[in-house]
Scaffold this motif. Structure first.
Motif, PDB file in Angstrom:
ATOM      1  N   LYS A 136      -3.368 -30.824  72.663  1.00  0.00           N
ATOM      2  CA  LYS A 136      -2.235 -31.127  72.320  1.00  0.00           C
ATOM      3  C   LYS A 136      -0.683 -30.415  72.183  1.00  0.00           C
ATOM      4  N   GLY A 137      -1.217 -29.045  72.956  1.00  0.00           N
ATOM      5  CA  GLY A 137      -0.006 -28.263  72.944  1.00  0.00           C
ATOM      6  C   GLY A 137       1.013 -28.662  73.991  1.00  0.00           C
ATOM      7  N   PRO A 143       9.604 -33.929  71.948  1.00  0.00           N
ATOM      8  CA  PRO A 143       9.586 -34.753  70.467  1.00  0.00           C
ATOM      9  C   PRO A 143       8.153 -34.978  70.042  1.00  0.00           C
ATOM     10  N   GLY A 144       8.095 -34.860  68.905  1.00  0.00           N
ATOM     11  CA  GLY A 144       6.805 -34.910  68.247  1.00  0.00           C
ATOM     12  C   GLY A 144       5.942 -33.873  68.111  1.00  0.00           C
ATOM     13  N   ARG A 145       6.269 -32.515  68.693  1.00  0.00           N
ATOM     14  CA  ARG A 145       5.601 -31.498  68.704  1.00  0.00           C
ATOM     15  C   ARG A 145       4.691 -31.138  67.420  1.00  0.00           C
ATOM     16  N   ILE A 146       3.450 -30.884  67.432  1.00  0.00           N
ATOM     17  CA  ILE A 146       2.663 -30.616  66.127  1.00  0.00           C
ATOM     18  C   ILE A 146       3.184 -29.007  65.803  1.00  0.00           C
ATOM     19  N   ALA A 147       3.263 -29.090  64.568  1.00  0.00           N
ATOM     20  CA  ALA A 147       3.633 -27.796  63.880  1.00  0.00           C
ATOM     21  C   ALA A 147       2.297 -27.008  63.344  1.00  0.00           C
ATOM     22  N   VAL A 148       2.271 -25.853  63.205  1.00  0.00           N
ATOM     23  CA  VAL A 148       1.207 -24.989  62.863  1.00  0.00           C
ATOM     24  C   VAL A 148       1.680 -24.151  61.568  1.00  0.00           C
ATOM     25  N   PRO A 149       1.169 -23.994  60.520  1.00  0.00           N
ATOM     26  CA  PRO A 149       1.885 -23.028  59.534  1.00  0.00           C
ATOM     27  C   PRO A 149       1.304 -21.540  59.688  1.00  0.00           C
ATOM     28  N   VAL A 150       2.145 -20.737  59.211  1.00  0.00           N
ATOM     29  CA  VAL A 150       2.012 -19.170  59.543  1.00  0.00           C
ATOM     30  C   VAL A 150       2.241 -18.704  58.171  1.00  0.00           C
ATOM     31  N   ALA A 151       1.375 -17.851  57.641  1.00  0.00           N
ATOM     32  CA  ALA A 151       1.446 -17.259  56.346  1.00  0.00           C
ATOM     33  C   ALA A 151       1.144 -15.691  56.374  1.00  0.00           C
ATOM     34  N   ALA A 152       2.053 -15.109  55.753  1.00  0.00           N
ATOM     35  CA  ALA A 152       1.963 -13.420  55.951  1.00  0.00           C
ATOM     36  C   ALA A 152       2.928 -12.993  54.813  1.00  0.00           C
ATOM     37  N   ASP A 153       2.364 -11.772  54.252  1.00  0.00           N
ATOM     38  CA  ASP A 153       3.458 -10.862  53.440  1.00  0.00           C
ATOM     39  C   ASP A 153       4.740 -10.136  54.243  1.00  0.00           C
ATOM     40  N   GLU A 194      -2.190 -33.024  62.194  1.00  0.00           N
ATOM     41  CA  GLU A 194      -1.292 -32.992  63.389  1.00  0.00           C
ATOM     42  C   GLU A 194       0.254 -33.679  62.796  1.00  0.00           C
ATOM     43  N   LEU A 195       0.660 -32.840  62.183  1.00  0.00           N
ATOM     44  CA  LEU A 195       2.056 -33.206  61.710  1.00  0.00           C
ATOM     45  C   LEU A 195       3.198 -32.606  62.345  1.00  0.00           C
ATOM     46  N   ASN A 196       4.275 -32.905  62.340  1.00  0.00           N
ATOM     47  CA  ASN A 196       5.556 -32.473  63.011  1.00  0.00           C
ATOM     48  C   ASN A 196       6.135 -31.444  61.867  1.00  0.00           C
ATOM     49  N   VAL A 197       7.284 -30.734  62.065  1.00  0.00           N
ATOM     50  CA  VAL A 197       7.715 -29.765  61.183  1.00  0.00           C
ATOM     51  C   VAL A 197       8.102 -30.406  59.983  1.00  0.00           C
ATOM     52  N   LYS A 198       8.824 -31.450  59.910  1.00  0.00           N
ATOM     53  CA  LYS A 198       9.086 -32.034  58.763  1.00  0.00           C
ATOM     54  C   LYS A 198       8.172 -32.466  57.719  1.00  0.00           C
ATOM     55  N   VAL A 236      -8.874 -36.779  62.685  1.00  0.00           N
ATOM     56  CA  VAL A 236      -7.287 -36.520  62.041  1.00  0.00           C
ATOM     57  C   VAL A 236      -7.006 -37.874  61.180  1.00  0.00           C
ATOM     58  N   GLU A 237      -7.132 -39.136  61.565  1.00  0.00           N
ATOM     59  CA  GLU A 237      -7.096 -40.053  60.605  1.00  0.00           C
ATOM     60  C   GLU A 237      -7.904 -40.003  59.364  1.00  0.00           C
ATOM     61  N   MET A 238      -9.121 -39.579  59.257  1.00  0.00           N
ATOM     62  CA  MET A 238      -9.735 -39.197  58.061  1.00  0.00           C
ATOM     63  C   MET A 238      -9.093 -38.166  57.141  1.00  0.00           C
ATOM     64  N   ASN A 239      -8.756 -37.120  57.921  1.00  0.00           N
ATOM     65  CA  ASN A 239      -7.973 -36.280  57.145  1.00  0.00           C
ATOM     66  C   ASN A 239      -6.930 -36.740  56.500  1.00  0.00           C
ATOM     67  N   ARG A 240      -5.956 -37.611  57.220  1.00  0.00           N
ATOM     68  CA  ARG A 240      -4.765 -37.944  56.456  1.00  0.00           C
ATOM     69  C   ARG A 240      -5.101 -39.005  55.549  1.00  0.00           C
ATOM     70  N   SER A 241      -6.033 -39.769  55.643  1.00  0.00           N
ATOM     71  CA  SER A 241      -6.371 -40.995  54.701  1.00  0.00           C
ATOM     72  C   SER A 241      -6.891 -40.273  53.474  1.00  0.00           C
TER      73      SER A 241
END
Length: 244
Positions: A136-137, A143-153, A194-198, A236-241
């Protein structure tokens, strides 16, 4: 960039192929030696190397191995320069990794791994299913591109990792410091949904630290009840639900 991916499974192999295609100098290492790196992982130009040489003279090292194997790399990383950025893609699942007291008492997963390796880490690509990453990349701006979170100090490490996430076909989202990366761990609304940025921004904000492990374990029980492997859409649907 000069990148090493440690691990050549579904996630490691996918990252090696995508980052090679994006023009990066990619090496791949697995514990059993370079001859055991699958040929399809190298088809886009990545090179198989031995673990002991894989982390030298590299800009970025990506850990794409099971969570419980990360501490085994402490000796290997003892000689890695401080400026080498290390990205952790792993997730803690007690039924797979065995119970770890600190993590069962709300220690942040990547902070635990940072302690094991004795160096700062970046958390990225952990909150997207392997099949999502593989199929899904899409190009930036789709439009609708899936977002991936990135965390770091480190702000700079976070920026670099976000550029790499973009190179693999997903919108990078700045998820703040590593201590906040519990918001993208298993059982949270941001994890493998599988969420977009917003949508991802709202999901990270809605995370419940105490509830997440219970949700994670409940989902594992539900998946175990399947008589055949669920499809990506079903997972994905189970995770969302679980968060409705």
């Amino acid at each position: 960039m000069k990148i090493t991916v440690i691990g050549a499974g579904a996630i490691g192999g996918n990252l090696a192929r995508k980052l090679s295609t994006a023009g990066h100098d990619v090496q791949v290492a697995v514990a059993r030696g370079p001859e055991n790196v699958p040929a399809e992982v190298l088809e886009s130009g990545a090179r198989a190397v031995t673990p002991d040489t894989s982390v030298q003279d590299r800009d970025v090292v990506i850990l794409a191995i099971p969570f419980d194997r990360v501490p085994q790399l402490a000796e290997l990383f003892a000689s890695v320069p401080a400026e080498t950025m290390v990205i952790d893609t792993s997730n803690y699942y007690p039924h797979l990794n065995g119970h770890i007291d600190g993590l069962d008492n709300e220690q942040v997963e990547s902070l635990y791994n940072a302690e094991q390796l004795g160096r700062p880490l970046v958390k990225a690509w952990n909150a997207a299913l392997a099949a999502t990453q593989q199929t899904k990349g899409v190009p930036a701006g789709t439009p609708g591109r899936i977002a991936v979170p990135v965390a770091a100090d480190s702000d700079e490490a976070r920026r670099v990792a976000m550029r790499l996430v973009d190179d693999t076909g997903f919108d990078p989202f700045d998820a703040g410091r590593l201590a906040d990366s519990w918001r993208q761990q298993p059982g949270t609304p941001a994890y493998c949904t599988e969420l977009n940025v917003k949508e991802l921004e709202a999901a990270l904000a809605a995370a419940d630290r105490a509830k997440a492990p219970r949700t994670r374990d409940d989902l594992m029980e539900r998946f175990a009840a399947f008589t055949s492997a669920p499809t990506l859409e079903e997972v994905v649907e189970m995770n969302r639900s679980a968060h409705h």
